[in-house]
Design an enzyme around this catalytic site. Structure first.
Site, short mmCIF file in Angstrom:
data_model
loop_
_atom_site.label_atom_id
_atom_site.label_comp_id
_atom_site.label_asym_id
_atom_site.label_seq_id
_atom_site.Cartn_x
_atom_site.Cartn_y
_atom_site.Cartn_z
CB CYS A 39 -9.07 -6.63 -7.28
SG CYS A 39 -7.35 -6.24 -8.36
CD GLU A 79 -3.92 -10.97 -6.37
OE1 GLU A 79 -3.56 -9.84 -5.58
OE2 GLU A 79 -5.19 -10.97 -6.26
CD GLU A 136 -2.97 -1.12 2.29
OE1 GLU A 136 -3.91 -1.79 2.37
OE2 GLU A 136 -2.64 -0.19 3.48
#
Length: 163
Positions: free
Chosen positions: A112, A75, A64
């Site tokens: 995602c 990923e 982050e």
């Protein structure tokens, strides 16, 4: 007008112990990577581990950044590292696991959309499916035999005009 039905087939395992030893090992590597994730803002840690055709295991975790969306998902960290350091080496399997600092996540958590697209690029490029195993912190594990099962209408280079 014509309607088309899309179907996805996934395998659901009640626990890691039902999986082959090699996949259990891959999930364990993803869990270790997850626990080292840098997620001070969301406290949502994600770990990924992928197995290459040459037997190498590459891990990644989410990173982050206070300047959202400058971070990167686990990923993509793993797959981009593999692409940079093992160019042309096929990806056979990818394991993904999550953990929250707010609650226990028992629900298998898939990649995602951005990660699905990135993984699709590699799957299409290598001409062979990538088996994806995903889970929460504990509980059931879901296996997708191909990224196409999670992103059936992929966008790939076939749509781009050749120069």
């Amino acid at each position: 007008m014509k309607k088309h039905k899309l179907e996805t087939y996934l395998e659901v395992y009640d626990s890691i112990s039902e999986l082959p030893d090699t996949i259990q090992n891959l999930i364990n590597k993803a869990q270790q990577a997850r626990d080292n994730a840098y997620a001070p803002y969301s406290r949502f840690k994600v770990g990924a581990a992928l197995e290459l055709a040459n037997g190498t295991i590459v891990t990644g975790n989410n990173q982050e950044n206070a300047a959202f969306p400058s971070g990167l998902c686990a990923e993509r960290v793993a797959v981009f590292y593999a692409g940079a350091n093992y160019p042309g080496e096929r990806i056979l399997h990818l394991a993904l696991t999550v953990k929250s600092g707010h609650k226990v996540i028992n629900t298998p958590t898939p990649p995602c959309g951005a990660c699905r697209q990135s993984l699709a690029e590699y799957e299409v490029g290598q001409g062979q499916p990538i088996a994806l195993y995903f889970m929460g912190e504990t509980g059931k594990v879901v296996k997708s035999g191909s990224i196409r099962d999670l992103l059936p209408l992929i966008f790939d280079s076939s749509f781009l005009e050749k120069l």
